[in-house]
Enzyme design. Structure first.
Site, PDB file in Angstrom:
ATOM      1  N   ASP A 136       0.842   5.703  -3.191  1.00 29.39           N
ATOM      2  CA  ASP A 136      -0.070   4.564  -3.047  1.00 29.39           C
ATOM      3  C   ASP A 136      -0.780   4.586  -1.697  1.00 29.39           C
ATOM      4  O   ASP A 136      -1.327   3.564  -1.263  1.00 29.39           O
ATOM      5  CB  ASP A 136       0.717   3.250  -3.167  1.00 29.39           C
ATOM      6  CG  ASP A 136       1.124   2.940  -4.594  1.00 29.39           C
ATOM      7  OD1 ASP A 136       0.773   3.717  -5.497  1.00 29.39           O
ATOM      8  OD2 ASP A 136       1.789   1.902  -4.811  1.00 29.39           O
ATOM      9  N   ASP A 284      15.006  -3.305  -6.457  1.00 34.59           N
ATOM     10  CA  ASP A 284      16.184  -2.519  -6.827  1.00 34.59           C
ATOM     11  C   ASP A 284      17.386  -3.418  -7.131  1.00 34.59           C
ATOM     12  O   ASP A 284      18.100  -3.228  -8.118  1.00 34.59           O
ATOM     13  CB  ASP A 284      16.521  -1.520  -5.715  1.00 34.59           C
ATOM     14  CG  ASP A 284      16.397  -2.126  -4.324  1.00 34.59           C
ATOM     15  OD1 ASP A 284      16.384  -3.371  -4.210  1.00 34.59           O
ATOM     16  OD2 ASP A 284      16.291  -1.358  -3.353  1.00 34.59           O
TER      17      ASP A 284
END
Length: 550
Positions: A136, A284
Site C-alpha cells: 500500500d 489480528d
C-alpha cells in the site's frame, strides 16, 4: 479524678509531688517532639483528606487486582511450561499443503529487500509456496518492491506484487484483498520488520494435520534487542507478553490472540469467522477471538522464534504501544458481550475480561500520579503511618507482581550468565510503563468514546548492529506533538515530590516516587531529543545532497 488505693501510701507528699512534676515534664517533652513538625495529634480529617485517601486506595485496589491476575499467570506458566504442543500427524513431502506467504507493506523502503531475501530462503517446495507482496506504499518503496519481486520471479519463484492505491482497511484491507487471489489453503503472514528463519514454515505446517487448528504462531525474538536502553526495555516487555501471557492462555485452554505476524492461518478459518475486519486497530486480535468463538483451535510455539526488528526511536515505540492499547480496548467493546454470553467456562470469560480491559490501568495511573503530592501532605500531617497495613499488600500485588511477571520471562529465556544484567533493568521497565501512561491513556479514552483513527505503522530502519546510527538521518520519523511537554511537567512534579519526601524524612515513599520521576522524565525527554536530533541531521545532510547533484 478519684484514686482508690488498696494499699497504704508509703511516700511523703513531697516525693509524690516530685514524681508528678517529672511525669508532667516528660509528657510536655513528648508532646513537643511529636508536634514540632507534624500536627497529626491535633489534626482532624476533612472532606479533602477523605477524598484523596479514598480515591488513591480505590485506584490502588484496582491495580492490585490486575496485579493478582499477573501473579496467577506467573504461577500457571511455571506449572504448564513443560506441556509442549505436538502435531496430530506429519505431512509427507508429497502431501505438504500449498502455503501463500503474505507480506503486507506500507512505505518500507529500508527493509523490503531484507524481508524478501529471508522469505525466498524458506525451506519449502517451490511448487507449493506462493509469495504475495501486498503493498500500500506511497513512496519509492513501490518501485523498489516491484523491481525486487521481478528479480525473484525471474529466478523461478511464484511471487506476485499487488499494489493498492486505496488504503481502505489498512493492513486488514490489504490482507483481505490478497486472500481473494491467494492459491494456498494456508496463509502465512510476516510483517516487514521480520526476518523469518528458513525452517519456520516446516515447524508450523504439521499442526494443520488437525482439521480443527485454525492458526499457529511462533514467539517473537529480537534482532536489535541490545541496541540501546529503549530496545533493551522493550525486549523485556515483549518477552513478558510472549513468554508468560501467550503461553499460559494457550496451554490452559484460554483464548490466545494471533499477534499479526510470524504465524500461519487456515484460510477456511478466516472465511468462516467473518474475514479480516478493519473496525478496530488490532485486526489480528479481533479475528483471533472471533475464530476461537467459532471453535477453531490455536497453537503457540514458545520455544520456536521468529526474529524481528523493534523500534529504536521513542516516538515510534509510543505510536506502536498506543495503537495496541486502543485496538485491544476496541476489541473488548466489540466482542466482550458476545464472549460473556458464549458457552465458555467462567475462568475463560474472566481471563478475557482482564485481557481486554487491562489497559484501563493507564488512565488510573495518571490519576494516581496526580494524587501523589496531596497524598504526601495528607498522610504526613495526619500521621497515617498505620495505613502501611493497607499499602504493603496493595503495592505488593500492583508492583511486585510486575517484577515477578517480567522476571519469570527473563529467567526462562536467558542463560545464567545473562540473567542478572536483564533482571537489573526491571525497575526501569516499571518506570517506562508508568511513563507511557499519557500516551496510552489517550488511546484508551478514544476507544471508549468511539473515536476512530487510522492505522499508524511502526517505522523500520533496518537497524541490526549496535554501532548503526544511520536511522537518525532516515525518514518516517513521527512528530512528537505536545505530549512530551506534559510528560516533562509531571517529571518536574515528581521531582518536587521526591524533594518534599526527603525533606520530611519520608524515606519509604521515595523509591516509588523515583519510578514516576524517571518514567515520565525519560519518555518526555527522549521524545524531544530524538526528534530534534533527527531534524538537525536531516537539515545537515540536505545541503550535502544538493551539492552532490550540482
Amino acid at each position: 479524678m478519684f484514686l482508690f488505693l488498696t494499699e497504704p501510701v508509703s511516700k511523703t507528699p513531697e516525693e509524690l509531688w516530685r514524681e508528678y512534676g517529672a511525669l508532667q515534664s516528660d509528657f510536655v517533652d513528648a508532646w513537643h517532639w511529636r508536634t514540632q513538625s507534624n500536627i497529626s495529634v491535633l489534626y482532624q480529617l476533612d472532606a479533602f483528606d477523605w477524598t484523596v485517601l479514598i480515591l488513591y486506595f480505590s485506584i490502588l485496589l484496582v491495580l492490585a487486582i490486575y496485579g493478582a491476575y499477573r501473579i496467577k499467570q506467573v504461577a500457571d506458566f511455571w506449572r504448564y511450561r513443560h506441556i509442549q504442543p505436538a502435531p496430530k500427524a506429519r505431512f509427507s513431502e508429497s502431501e505438504l499443503p500449498i502455503i501463500t506467504v503474505q507480506l503486507p507493506l506500507f512505505n518500507e523502503v529500508y527493509v523490503v529487500e531484507r524481508l524478501l531475501r529471508a522469505v525466498t530462503a524458506f525451506d519449502y517446495p517451490r511448487d507449493k509456496f506462493e509469495i504475495q507482496v501486498l503493498d500500500d506504499s506511497t513512496d519509492e518503496t513501490v518501485a523498489l518492491a516491484r523491481r525486487t519481486v521481478e528479480e525473484y520471479r525471474a529466478e523461478g519463484f511464484d511471487i506476485h506484487y499487488i499494489h493498492r492505491s486505496d488504503r481502505t482497511g489498512f493492513k486488514a484491507g490489504a490482507l483481505a484483498n490478497g486472500t481473494q487471489t491467494a492459491k494456498g489453503e494456508l496463509l502465512a503472514i510476516f510483517d516487514a520488520d521480520f526476518v523469518p528463519k528458513p525452517d519456520c514454515l516446516r515447524k508450523l505446517v504439521d499442526y494443520f494435520t488437525d482439521p480443527l487448528v485454525g492458526c499457529a504462531q511462533m514467539r517473537w525474538s529480537h534482532i536489535n534487542g541490545a541496541y540501546n536502553l529503549l530496545t533493551r526495555l522493550q525486549t523485556i516487555m515483549l518477552d513478558g507478553h510472549f513468554v508468560i501471557e501467550q503461553t499460559v492462555r494457550n496451554r490452559t485452554g484460554g483464548f490466545f490472540n494471533f499477534n499479526g505476524t510470524a504465524g500461519i492461518w487456515r484460510r477456511r478459518a478466516i472465511e468462516l469467522s467473518g474475514g479480516w475486519q478493519h473496525d478496530t486497530l488490532t485486526e489480528d486480535t479481533d479475528l483471533s477471538f472471533r475464530a476461537q468463538l467459532m471453535g477453531w483451535r490455536f497453537i503457540y510455539l514458545l520455544d520456536e522464534d521468529a526474529p524481528s526488528e523493534i523500534p529504536v526511536e521513542i516516538n515510534a515505540f509510543k505510536a506502536q504501544q498506543r495503537r495496541w492499547a486502543k485496538g485491544v480496548m476496541q476489541v473488548g467493546i466489540k466482542l466482550y458481550p458476545r464472549i460473556w454470553r458464549a458457552a465458555l467456562p467462567l475462568r475463560v470469560r474472566l481471563e478475557m475480561f482482564f485481557r481486554l480491559t487491562g489497559n484501563i490501568s493507564y488512565p488510573l495511573m495518571i490519576v494516581a500520579s496526580f494524587l501523589q503530592f496531596p497524598l504526601l501532605l495528607v498522610r504526613y500531617n495526619q500521621g497515617f503511618y498505620h495505613l502501611m497495613a493497607f499499602d504493603v499488600p496493595l503495592l505488593f500485588f500492583s508492583t511486585v507482581s510486575v517484577i515477578l511477571f517480567y522476571g519469570s520471562a527473563i529467567w526462562y529465556l536467558d542463560k545464567e550468565a545473562g540473567r542478572s544484567r536483564r533482571l537489573l533493568h526491571l525497575p526501569l521497565v516499571m518506570a517506562v510503563g508508568i511513563g507511557l501512561a499519557f500516551s496510552n491513556a489517550r488511546a484508551v479514552i478514544e476507544a471508549l468514546m468511539g473515536v476512530q483513527s487510522e492505522f499508524v505503522r511502526t517505522p523500520k530502519y533496518q537497524v541490526e548492529k549496535a554501532t548503526d546510527a544511520t536511522w537518525k538521518a532516515k525518514k518516517y520519523k513521527r512528530k512528537r506533538g505536545l505530549l512530551p511537554l506534559l510528560e516533562l511537567g509531571f517529571a518536574a512534579y515528581f521531582f518536587c515530590a521526591v524533594w518534599y519526601a526527603a525533606h520530611m524524612r519520608m524515606w519509604g515513599t521515595i523509591p516509588f516516587l523515583l519510578l514516576f520521576f524517571f518514567g515520565y522524565g525519560y519518555i518526555g525527554l527522549m521524545s524531544i531529543l530524538q526528534t530534534a536530533g533527527g531534524k538537525r541531521i536531516q537539515s545537515w545532510r540536505r545541503p550535502l545532497a544538493l551539492g552532490r547533484r550540482a
